[in-house]
Design a protein around this motif. Sequence first.
Motif, PDB file in Angstrom:
ATOM      1  N   ILE A  30       0.825  -1.207   0.000  1.00 49.47           N
ATOM      2  CA  ILE A  30       0.000   0.000   0.000  1.00 49.47           C
ATOM      3  C   ILE A  30       0.860   1.259   0.000  1.00 49.47           C
ATOM      4  CG2 ILE A  30      -1.598   1.351   1.425  1.00 49.47           C
ATOM      5  CD1 ILE A  30      -3.049  -1.205   2.093  1.00 49.47           C
ATOM      6  N   GLY A  31       1.906   1.296   0.825  1.00 51.15           N
ATOM      7  CA  GLY A  31       2.782   2.455   0.877  1.00 51.15           C
ATOM      8  C   GLY A  31       3.826   2.456  -0.225  1.00 51.15           C
ATOM      9  N   ASP A  32       4.362   3.631  -0.528  1.00 53.13           N
ATOM     10  CA  ASP A  32       5.320   3.737  -1.627  1.00 53.13           C
ATOM     11  C   ASP A  32       6.618   3.004  -1.321  1.00 53.13           C
ATOM     12  OD1 ASP A  32       5.945   5.913   0.287  1.00 53.13           O
ATOM     13  OD2 ASP A  32       7.467   6.486  -1.187  1.00 53.13           O
ATOM     14  N   LYS A  33       7.044   2.989  -0.041  1.00 51.05           N
ATOM     15  CA  LYS A  33       8.274   2.282   0.291  1.00 51.05           C
ATOM     16  C   LYS A  33       8.095   0.784   0.075  1.00 51.05           C
ATOM     17  CE  LYS A  33      12.459   1.733   1.721  1.00 51.05           C
ATOM     18  NZ  LYS A  33      13.573   2.122   0.826  1.00 51.05           N
ATOM     19  N   ALA A  34       6.939   0.266   0.450  1.00 51.16           N
ATOM     20  CA  ALA A  34       6.662  -1.155   0.228  1.00 51.16           C
ATOM     21  C   ALA A  34       6.615  -1.453  -1.263  1.00 51.16           C
ATOM     22  CB  ALA A  34       5.349  -1.545   0.896  1.00 51.16           C
ATOM     23  N   ALA A  35       5.959  -0.595  -2.041  1.00 52.09           N
ATOM     24  CA  ALA A  35       5.870  -0.807  -3.489  1.00 52.09           C
ATOM     25  C   ALA A  35       7.255  -0.800  -4.124  1.00 52.09           C
ATOM     26  CB  ALA A  35       4.990   0.273  -4.120  1.00 52.09           C
ATOM     27  N   GLU A  36       8.114   0.126  -3.685  1.00 56.62           N
ATOM     28  CA  GLU A  36       9.487   0.190  -4.197  1.00 56.62           C
ATOM     29  C   GLU A  36      10.226  -1.118  -3.926  1.00 56.62           C
ATOM     30  OE1 GLU A  36      13.666   2.496  -3.066  1.00 56.62           O
ATOM     31  OE2 GLU A  36      11.746   3.225  -2.270  1.00 56.62           O
ATOM     32  N   GLU A  37      10.117  -1.620  -2.700  1.00 56.87           N
ATOM     33  CA  GLU A  37      10.804  -2.864  -2.351  1.00 56.87           C
ATOM     34  C   GLU A  37      10.256  -4.049  -3.143  1.00 56.87           C
ATOM     35  OE1 GLU A  37      13.452  -3.224  -0.413  1.00 56.87           O
ATOM     36  OE2 GLU A  37      13.493  -1.060  -0.055  1.00 56.87           O
ATOM     37  N   VAL A  38       8.941  -4.099  -3.332  1.00 56.40           N
ATOM     38  CA  VAL A  38       8.329  -5.235  -4.019  1.00 56.40           C
ATOM     39  C   VAL A  38       8.695  -5.250  -5.495  1.00 56.40           C
ATOM     40  CG1 VAL A  38       6.141  -6.272  -4.734  1.00 56.40           C
ATOM     41  CG2 VAL A  38       6.425  -5.433  -2.392  1.00 56.40           C
ATOM     42  N   VAL A  39       8.552  -4.112  -6.174  1.00 58.50           N
ATOM     43  CA  VAL A  39       8.876  -4.063  -7.602  1.00 58.50           C
ATOM     44  C   VAL A  39      10.360  -4.353  -7.803  1.00 58.50           C
ATOM     45  CG1 VAL A  39       8.909  -2.615  -9.666  1.00 58.50           C
ATOM     46  CG2 VAL A  39       6.975  -2.487  -8.094  1.00 58.50           C
ATOM     47  N   GLY A  40      11.194  -3.870  -6.888  1.00 54.99           N
ATOM     48  CA  GLY A  40      12.616  -4.189  -6.947  1.00 54.99           C
ATOM     49  C   GLY A  40      12.875  -5.672  -6.774  1.00 54.99           C
ATOM     50  N   ALA A  41      12.141  -6.315  -5.857  1.00 55.23           N
ATOM     51  CA  ALA A  41      12.293  -7.761  -5.643  1.00 55.23           C
ATOM     52  C   ALA A  41      11.856  -8.540  -6.879  1.00 55.23           C
ATOM     53  CB  ALA A  41      11.482  -8.196  -4.422  1.00 55.23           C
ATOM     54  N   PHE A  42      10.784  -8.101  -7.520  1.00 56.14           N
ATOM     55  CA  PHE A  42      10.348  -8.744  -8.772  1.00 56.14           C
ATOM     56  C   PHE A  42      11.477  -8.710  -9.803  1.00 56.14           C
ATOM     57  CE2 PHE A  42       5.585  -7.557  -8.102  1.00 56.14           C
ATOM     58  CZ  PHE A  42       5.429  -8.644  -7.256  1.00 56.14           C
ATOM     59  N   GLN A  43      12.104  -7.550  -9.924  1.00 58.04           N
ATOM     60  CA  GLN A  43      13.159  -7.376 -10.925  1.00 58.04           C
ATOM     61  C   GLN A  43      14.383  -8.220 -10.589  1.00 58.04           C
ATOM     62  OE1 GLN A  43      15.034  -3.433 -11.197  1.00 58.04           O
ATOM     63  NE2 GLN A  43      14.763  -3.539 -13.417  1.00 58.04           N
ATOM     64  N   ARG A  44      14.824  -8.179  -9.339  1.00 60.30           N
ATOM     65  CA  ARG A  44      16.024  -8.923  -8.950  1.00 60.30           C
ATOM     66  C   ARG A  44      15.811 -10.428  -9.001  1.00 60.30           C
ATOM     67  NH1 ARG A  44      15.848  -4.753  -5.221  1.00 60.30           N
ATOM     68  NH2 ARG A  44      14.978  -6.123  -3.607  1.00 60.30           N
TER      69      ARG A  44
END
Length: 632
Positions: free
Chosen positions: A423-437
């Motif tokens: 829901i939060g932008d920090k969580a979204a940043e971490e999740v999309v980054g995890a998808f990529q990595r």
Amino acid sequence: MGKTRFVNGFVWCWDEIDGDGCICSGQRKRGEVCIEDGIIKSITTTTTTMDNNPSCDFVDEEEIEIVNLEGATIFPGLQDAHLHVGILGQYMEKIDLSNCKSIKDLLDTMKEGEKALPDSAWCVGVNFDHEKLFERRWPTRQELDTVSTSRVVFCFRVCVHIVVGNSLGLEAMKIPLHRRSFRREKCNRKKKKKNEDGIGHENDDDDDNGDNGDDDELVEYDISGNATGLLKEGECYKVSHAMDHSVSFERMCDQFEHGLKECLKFGTTCVQTNDANGWKVYQHLLENNRIPIRVHLTVLFDELGTCKAPPHPLVFDNNDMLRCERVKVFADGSLGAETAALSIPYRCKHVTHSTCSHSDYGDDDMKSKAETEDDGTPERKRATTTNGQRTTGLGILNYARAELERMVRVGHENKFQLEVHAIGDKAAEEVVGAFQRAGLSPEDRPILTHCQVLREDILDMMAEQKVVANIQPSFVVTDANWVLKRLPKRLLSSAYVWNTMLERKIPCSGGSDAPVETANPLQGMYDAIFRNISHDAEGGDEDKQRNLRFKQEECLTFAQALHLYTLGAAYAGKSETRRGKVEPGFDADFTIIKEDVMNNPHLLRDISPFQVWVAGIRRDEMLACAIVSDQQ
């Protein structure tokens, strides 16, 4: 199932669709539809004829069921891309607190509901929203003790990320009523775990990339060290799981079936549902012909590799009424509970159990204070004090970066589609980054669920990776009145940006998150189109309503809103070659509506579907039969 011809009505036809299913334009055409054995065979409109099988003209009229649409329109079957069917069914049996206006009102409602319970039952209230209470705070443990001191009492906030319990409830969950005992028990648990494994744990220490759901943040104690009764995130989920284990398997099956029928009532033909302990329940329901609509089950990450989930992604039967191909991870919490993980602290820390409240100072004072804090202060270093407990005010990341990436990799290596709550932008940043990595590609259809607070760089990453944005349009209406006070100004520009995401070709699907919001997809479409600042506001009068909408520029067209709950949801569920369109070769899943909602979308929230068909069978009639059976 046989042969059926739909006559005297209209058909919704999409315009040409690109590979990502992002085209959101179409029109209704007068025409007829022929189906056979659950599949669309042909469509004839005033301008086109689509025919997959010339023999479906059905020469032998005696074998054909004729359905007179009476001027109604056949839409692709509406889907709910994110909800919790099991909890929806459970909540239909709990004490509803959604209309409570004060703490006294909440306590009186709980006391009245408690009278009807059997002696051993827990007293559970659901759907309260502290933002709507006069006191603007949670109830306390001591207040819930006035409901009962002889039985467990819990009240769940509407977001299901917060629960408040009475003293007996906390004791039932083995949560000490004083902080000193709590910390001693926590320390003992860590020592025991370390001794059992013979090694330390990487996650025992704090990590710069997340709070890891530290117990000190999940159990609230006041300045004197006494438990207030407030439990967040992981501790809240433990209460939900304890409730599940206290219910018999057959009763759980009944609750899930009730949840499915509630969705069917609103015209939903397929649910993409997150349900703990759901796999065996749905198998039992399907084997006993008790699943009226399609179920795409998402299992929890912790259920992988256990009997609570299939060993690999699975379509359970030939008719595709049940499948399980997705795994769910929770990256953060909710905005209402202030546990959604932000990159900038919340503007106004909501006071919970202390002596002051928001009413102690005006909105202008809050705005001035927030604007001052939003300038120049190092974001992750600033801290506030709430109830004697120090916190950065950034919400909670449930996992450190390495652990989140590990979970994504495990799900992906087991061939499951990944869905992550953020829901939060920090969580979204971490999740999309995890998808990529973790190497997820667009073909893997990784899903970011909720997407309420984003940033420009996150939108760019989502568009590049084709991350599916699973959004809940009704959140806009529920959150609009208070989110301006709680979110930092720099994050508001990229918050709740449904139209922006569609324009950037980010695949989007629509869900309800029921029972957090209504399970009605027609209401979801209405909210996507009008974005009213409250559920009491009405659409229709453009000039009158313009000032009552939250971020007018993000309002969707009718076709865009329909897309979320049909093609968009089908794309998210990897079923876009079978569902989401009314075309030959597609499944005969229809939501049929009499009203002209295309030209009068304000009607959406006040209507019921004319008919609902799933796999070529009319399903809404089952609801009427069930009501008659119950009355007898």
